[in-house]
Write a protein that holds these residues in place. Sequence first.
Motif, mmCIF file in Angstrom:
data_model
loop_
_atom_site.group_PDB
_atom_site.id
_atom_site.type_symbol
_atom_site.label_atom_id
_atom_site.label_comp_id
_atom_site.label_asym_id
_atom_site.label_seq_id
_atom_site.Cartn_x
_atom_site.Cartn_y
_atom_site.Cartn_z
ATOM 1 N N THR A 145 0.814 -1.213 0.000
ATOM 2 C CA THR A 145 0.000 0.000 0.000
ATOM 3 C C THR A 145 0.847 1.262 0.000
ATOM 4 O O THR A 145 0.315 2.354 -0.080
ATOM 5 C CB THR A 145 -0.937 0.029 1.221
ATOM 6 N N ARG A 160 -11.481 -2.646 9.245
ATOM 7 C CA ARG A 160 -10.785 -1.404 9.596
ATOM 8 C C ARG A 160 -9.549 -1.769 10.390
ATOM 9 O O ARG A 160 -9.576 -2.697 11.198
ATOM 10 C CB ARG A 160 -11.700 -0.463 10.378
ATOM 11 N N GLU A 192 -7.252 2.791 8.387
ATOM 12 C CA GLU A 192 -7.590 2.403 7.022
ATOM 13 C C GLU A 192 -8.864 1.580 7.072
ATOM 14 O O GLU A 192 -8.997 0.664 7.883
ATOM 15 C CB GLU A 192 -6.455 1.599 6.394
ATOM 16 N N PHE A 220 -11.455 -0.748 4.795
ATOM 17 C CA PHE A 220 -11.645 -1.531 3.586
ATOM 18 C C PHE A 220 -13.142 -1.560 3.312
ATOM 19 O O PHE A 220 -13.916 -2.047 4.151
ATOM 20 C CB PHE A 220 -11.081 -2.939 3.778
ATOM 21 N N CYS A 221 -13.555 -1.018 2.170
ATOM 22 C CA CYS A 221 -14.974 -0.752 1.922
ATOM 23 C C CYS A 221 -15.447 -1.311 0.592
ATOM 24 O O CYS A 221 -14.656 -1.620 -0.295
ATOM 25 C CB CYS A 221 -15.208 0.761 1.896
ATOM 26 N N ARG A 272 -10.472 1.613 -0.576
ATOM 27 C CA ARG A 272 -10.012 1.862 0.789
ATOM 28 C C ARG A 272 -10.114 3.343 1.088
ATOM 29 O O ARG A 272 -9.851 4.176 0.227
ATOM 30 C CB ARG A 272 -8.575 1.400 0.958
ATOM 31 N N ARG A 306 -8.687 6.128 3.938
ATOM 32 C CA ARG A 306 -7.758 6.336 5.048
ATOM 33 C C ARG A 306 -8.104 7.656 5.721
ATOM 34 O O ARG A 306 -8.352 8.654 5.055
ATOM 35 C CB ARG A 306 -6.319 6.384 4.552
#
Length: 89
Positions: free
Chosen positions: A3, A48, A59, A61-62, A74, A76
């Motif tokens: 990332t 998360r 962060e 994650f969606c 993602r 942040r």
Amino acid sequence: MNTNNLTDQIAAVLAWTDSKCQITPLVAKYRDASQEIITIRDIAVLDRRPLPGVGRAMEFFCEAPREDMMIRFRLRYYPMESRWAIYFD
């Protein structure tokens, strides 16, 4: 996935904070390559995690519906800067 090489795309995020200070993103907006403002609604947070080595940054994650399909991305949150960023894999 590494990332560290992701492009930081600034986002505006509407989020809910519960009584335990847990943040849940609800809506995100960002500018695409043609500078059009894109809105992502009905965000589902799949996971998360804290970002190691970045203070109290988180962060998320969606996934969310977009044009008859689900997209994954993602978000942040950098609380020291009061800043959100969005990343697409």
